[in-house]
Design an enzyme around this catalytic site. Structure first.
Site, PDB file in Angstrom:
ATOM      1  CG  ASN A   7      -2.017   1.052   1.245  1.00 41.30           C
ATOM      2  OD1 ASN A   7      -1.712   2.150   0.392  1.00 41.30           O
ATOM      3  ND2 ASN A   7      -2.791   0.964   2.171  1.00 41.30           N
ATOM      4  NE  ARG A  88      -6.288   1.076   0.044  1.00 40.13           N
ATOM      5  CZ  ARG A  88      -6.585   2.049   0.723  1.00 40.13           C
ATOM      6  NH1 ARG A  88      -5.662   2.676   1.471  1.00 40.13           N
ATOM      7  NH2 ARG A  88      -7.571   2.609   0.841  1.00 40.13           N
ATOM      8  CG  HIS A 177     -13.205   2.294   3.556  1.00 39.97           C
ATOM      9  ND1 HIS A 177     -14.275   3.248   4.107  1.00 39.97           N
ATOM     10  CD2 HIS A 177     -12.180   2.719   3.750  1.00 39.97           C
ATOM     11  CE1 HIS A 177     -13.322   3.927   4.996  1.00 39.97           C
ATOM     12  NE2 HIS A 177     -12.219   3.920   4.494  1.00 39.97           N
ATOM     13  NE  ARG A 238     -11.704  11.424   5.207  1.00 35.92           N
ATOM     14  CZ  ARG A 238     -11.284  10.177   4.547  1.00 35.92           C
ATOM     15  NH1 ARG A 238     -12.173   9.692   3.675  1.00 35.92           N
ATOM     16  NH2 ARG A 238     -10.549   9.446   5.136  1.00 35.92           N
ATOM     17  CD  GLU A 381      -8.601  -1.834   3.900  1.00 41.78           C
ATOM     18  OE1 GLU A 381      -7.902  -1.250   5.008  1.00 41.78           O
ATOM     19  OE2 GLU A 381      -9.176  -1.059   3.284  1.00 41.78           O
TER      20      GLU A 381
END
Ligand code: AMP
Length: 394
Positions: A7, A88, A177, A238, A381
């Site tokens: 990643n 990723r 996601h 956020r 992940e």
């Protein structure tokens, strides 16, 4: 067979080395502050964590560092043992609805999609190119954050804006996601002892970023993030959903640029913006438990917005077999899960308060007679990347 899951961020590179198909993690690590003085290199193997500091000028050097560490620590005897590298990639647009073997054409497509994810896709590409250079004979796979949501029907992904924006520029909901929602849904079928067919899940990823997905028959039918990961739930920093007309209004009032105002919604909002204290849920919960008014307000707003989405998706799915909590907050905070279930009283979920104390472990936290089950499933992940890499190189 050894597979590396990668990643790459703009200044970081995270990796996990798996023995596949056993799905055993042999080593994991992180290089931070790439391109800055004193980069930090952390590598864990056999429970032993090593941290060193040195200057890593760019991603190519970071990749070389990862590979030399694997050799130096005798984690691999030769780089030939690495049979695949999975990357990723945040944005796959409408082009990629599954992971793919990376070719020159795929690189061109990921590059084109950079305009939809300017902070992420370019960094992901730098990681891909750096590995291609150092391991030219090893197959590389791209695994997209958006791919799982490509099954959404058009009513779920189209914004009621001018249709030409969608046709000309690809303005639509993409969702993010995806690897996490996919992974926890697949684990949920195992825990529930049911297959995906006919099962309705609402997966709730509550980490620093947060999103909810409605899943029917194993397919994403709607998700809360949109064209970008800014919308949907309230997050650490956020805002989640707000009226876009706020932007020009605040720009004028504060005499600030569009970029500054958008940055405020990305980095100064959410838990941080309302609590006036922290983006970290552990700090918010401490404040809540000490009676801090601003933290209580932030927490209540957070819970309400999660419940609003769950309610909406419950109707969309025509019912629900299980809610699945994952990521930092979802996996670890029984207090947050309980506040959500309490607010969903209309769904008559029977929470087992003792079981709900679980942290970071797969479990069912409802009583056996609860019609809707609540599951806690730690996300993984990196494993999704390793599995897809194995599938595509085999
Ligand atoms: P992630 O982005 O998945 O790493 O999640 C980060 C979020 O998880 C932060 O808001 C953390 O405060 C939160 N988190 C981690 N551990 C806990 C915990 N034990 N209780 C509450 N929140 C937690």
């Amino acid at each position: 067979m050894k597979i590396l899951s990668v990643n790459a961020g703009s200044s970081s590179l995270k990796f996990q080395l798996f023995e596949m198909p056993e799905e055993k993690v042999i080593a994991s690590g992180l290089i931070e502050r790439i391109g800055l003085p004193a980069s930090i290199i952390t590598v864990t193997t056999n429970g032993d964590k090593r941290r060193t500091v040195e200057d890593i000028q760019d991603h190519a050097k970071a990749v070389q560092k990862v590979l030399s560490v694997l050799l130096d620590l005798s984690i691999v005897a030769s780089l030939d043992e690495i049979k695949g590298v999975g990357h990723r990639v945040v944005h796959g647009g409408e082009k990629f609805s599954d992971s793919v073997l990376i070719t020159d054409e795929v690189i061109t497509e990921i590059d084109k999609l950079s305009e939809l994810a300017p902070l992420h896709n370019p960094a992901n590409l730098i990681g891909i190119k750096a590995f291609q250079k150092v391991l030219p004979n090893v197959k590389q796979i791209a695994v997209f954050d958006t791919a799982f949501h490509q099954t959404m029907p058009i009513e779920s992904y189209l914004y009621p804006a001018p249709y030409s924006w969608y046709v000309k520029y690809g303005v639509r909901r993409y969702g993010f996601h995806g690897m996490s929602h996919k992974y926890v849904s697949e684990r949920a079928y195992k825990l529930l002892g049911k297959g995906p067919e006919g099962t309705r899940l609402i997966t709730i990823h509550l980490g620093n970023g947060a999103s909810v997905t409605a899943i029917r028959d194993g397919k994403s039918v709607e998700t809360s993030m949109g064209f970008t990961p800014l919308v949907g739930l309230m997050m650490g920093t956020r805002s989640g959903d707000v009226d876009p007309s706020i932007l020009p209004f605040v720009m004028q009032k504060e005499n600030c640029s569009f970029e500054d105002t958008l940055n405020a919604l990305n980095y100064e909002s959410g838990l941080k913006g309302i609590s006036l204290a922290s983006s970290d849920m552990r700090d918010i919960l401490k404040g809540v438990n000490e009676g801090n008014k601003q933290c209580i307000l932030a927490f209540n707003l957070y819970i309400k917005r999660v419940c609003d989405y769950i309610g909406q998706y419950y109707i969309l799915l025509g019912g629900c077999d299980a809610l699945v909590f994952t990521a930092g907050i979802g996996e670890n905070s029984g207090q947050t899960r309980k506040a959500i279930i309490d607010r969903l009283a209309a769904l008559e979920i029977k929470l087992d308060e003792e079981a709900n104390k679980v942290m970071g472990k797969e479990s069912i936290v409802t009583k056996p007679d609860s019609k809707i089950k609540v599951l806690v499933i730690p996300t993984n992940e990196e494993l999704v990347i390793a599995r897809d890499t194995l599938r595509l190189i085999s």
